[in-house]
Design a protein around this motif. Structure first.
Motif, PDB file in Angstrom:
ATOM      1  N   HIS A  28       0.840  -1.194   0.000  1.00 33.61           N
ATOM      2  CA  HIS A  28       0.000   0.000   0.000  1.00 33.61           C
ATOM      3  C   HIS A  28       0.878   1.247   0.000  1.00 33.61           C
ATOM      4  O   HIS A  28       1.860   1.333   0.741  1.00 33.61           O
ATOM      5  CB  HIS A  28      -0.906   0.025   1.230  1.00 33.61           C
ATOM      6  N   ASP A  30      -0.495   4.385   0.548  1.00 33.32           N
ATOM      7  CA  ASP A  30      -1.080   5.302   1.526  1.00 33.32           C
ATOM      8  C   ASP A  30      -0.720   4.822   2.934  1.00 33.32           C
ATOM      9  O   ASP A  30      -1.055   3.696   3.312  1.00 33.32           O
ATOM     10  CB  ASP A  30      -2.603   5.322   1.360  1.00 33.32           C
ATOM     11  N   PHE A  33      -2.861   2.735   5.303  1.00 34.41           N
ATOM     12  CA  PHE A  33      -3.102   1.312   5.050  1.00 34.41           C
ATOM     13  C   PHE A  33      -1.844   0.461   5.193  1.00 34.41           C
ATOM     14  O   PHE A  33      -1.868  -0.720   4.848  1.00 34.41           O
ATOM     15  CB  PHE A  33      -3.704   1.133   3.656  1.00 34.41           C
ATOM     16  N   TYR A  34      -0.761   1.051   5.697  1.00 39.24           N
ATOM     17  CA  TYR A  34       0.471   0.274   5.850  1.00 39.24           C
ATOM     18  C   TYR A  34       0.248  -0.978   6.695  1.00 39.24           C
ATOM     19  O   TYR A  34       0.855  -2.020   6.459  1.00 39.24           O
ATOM     20  CB  TYR A  34       1.560   1.123   6.511  1.00 39.24           C
ATOM     21  N   ASN A  37      -0.531  -4.222   4.878  1.00 42.66           N
ATOM     22  CA  ASN A  37       0.444  -4.897   4.029  1.00 42.66           C
ATOM     23  C   ASN A  37       0.774  -6.264   4.624  1.00 42.66           C
ATOM     24  O   ASN A  37       0.914  -6.407   5.845  1.00 42.66           O
ATOM     25  CB  ASN A  37       1.731  -4.076   3.928  1.00 42.66           C
ATOM     26  N   PRO A  95      -2.535  -5.319  -2.706  1.00 45.58           N
ATOM     27  CA  PRO A  95      -2.745  -3.917  -3.104  1.00 45.58           C
ATOM     28  C   PRO A  95      -2.616  -3.685  -4.603  1.00 45.58           C
ATOM     29  O   PRO A  95      -3.248  -2.769  -5.149  1.00 45.58           O
ATOM     30  CB  PRO A  95      -1.652  -3.171  -2.332  1.00 45.58           C
ATOM     31  N   ASN A 131     -12.101   3.797   5.557  1.00 50.81           N
ATOM     32  CA  ASN A 131     -11.890   2.833   4.466  1.00 50.81           C
ATOM     33  C   ASN A 131     -13.169   2.695   3.635  1.00 50.81           C
ATOM     34  O   ASN A 131     -13.894   1.700   3.718  1.00 50.81           O
ATOM     35  CB  ASN A 131     -11.456   1.483   5.030  1.00 50.81           C
TER      36      ASN A 131
END
Length: 201
Positions: A28, A30, A33-34, A37, A95, A131
């Motif tokens: 990701h 952004d 949204f890490y 991952n 992603p 989200n």
């Protein structure tokens, strides 16, 4: 073994080899949204991750493939209550493959397996308020909101109150003592809701 098929995807039970494939997924971009991952792990860590996820009585794990036989998603059931026939959904997609329609198609196929194959009655999930893409997916699949709650955010290292990038999202978060909390929507779909959708489709 394939447990469900959609128009774009098919679902299989998680195997150890799938863990290695998911570590090759994209990342990701952004920072919000890490935490979604898929983690990089050593072989020993991957073995432990698989055993903890796949061999628990209260969990079931699955993977989503497209019809090019590419592993694009991961679905988990946690906190399974077999007597009550309820559980909570967890779902993560590569992603690099988002916006292909795989999420909605895969989840719809999985719901058929959940309610008709596993004979479950209720499926819960929790999604962060920011989200919006995930919310739309769940709504398309028939999930309904049960309200908003404030709970601990997965990524406690997120500089939500320090980096100006996050200014548009700060109203979804709050600092409570040493913990970062975020607004989440509790959602649910029941067997009756699922069958009503099938009858109307």
């Amino acid at each position: 073994m394939v447990v469900a098929r959609g128009q774009k995807t098919y679902i299989k039970k998680l195997e150890r080899k799938h863990v290695d494939i998911m570590q090759e997924w994209g990342r990701h971009k952004d920072p919000l949204f890490y935490c979604y991952n898929f983690p990089y792990m050593s072989k020993k860590e991957s073995d432990y991750w698989y055993k903890r996820k796949a061999l628990s009585f209260a969990k079931r794990c699955f993977v989503v493939f497209n019809y090019s036989d590419q592993l694009v998603g991961y679905i988990s059931l946690r906190d399974i209550k077999w007597f009550r026939k309820t559980s909570e959904l967890g779902i993560v997609f590569d992603p690099d493959e988002i916006a292909q329609g795989y999420g909605t198609d895969g989840l719809k196929a999985f719901l058929t397996y959940y309610f008709e194959g596993l004979k479950m009655k209720i499926l819960y999930l929790k999604v962060s308020v920011f989200n919006k893409r995930a919310q739309r997916c769940y709504e398309k699949c028939g999930f309904k909101s049960k309200g908003i709650v404030m709970e601990e955010f997965e990524d406690q290292s997120l500089p939500i109150f320090k980096d100006d990038y996050f200014i548009p999202y700060r109203h979804f978060f709050k600092q409570e003592s040493t913990k970062i909390k975020c607004q989440f929507i509790n959602m649910v779909i029941t067997k009756d809701m699922y069958y009503k959708i099938q009858q109307n489709s």
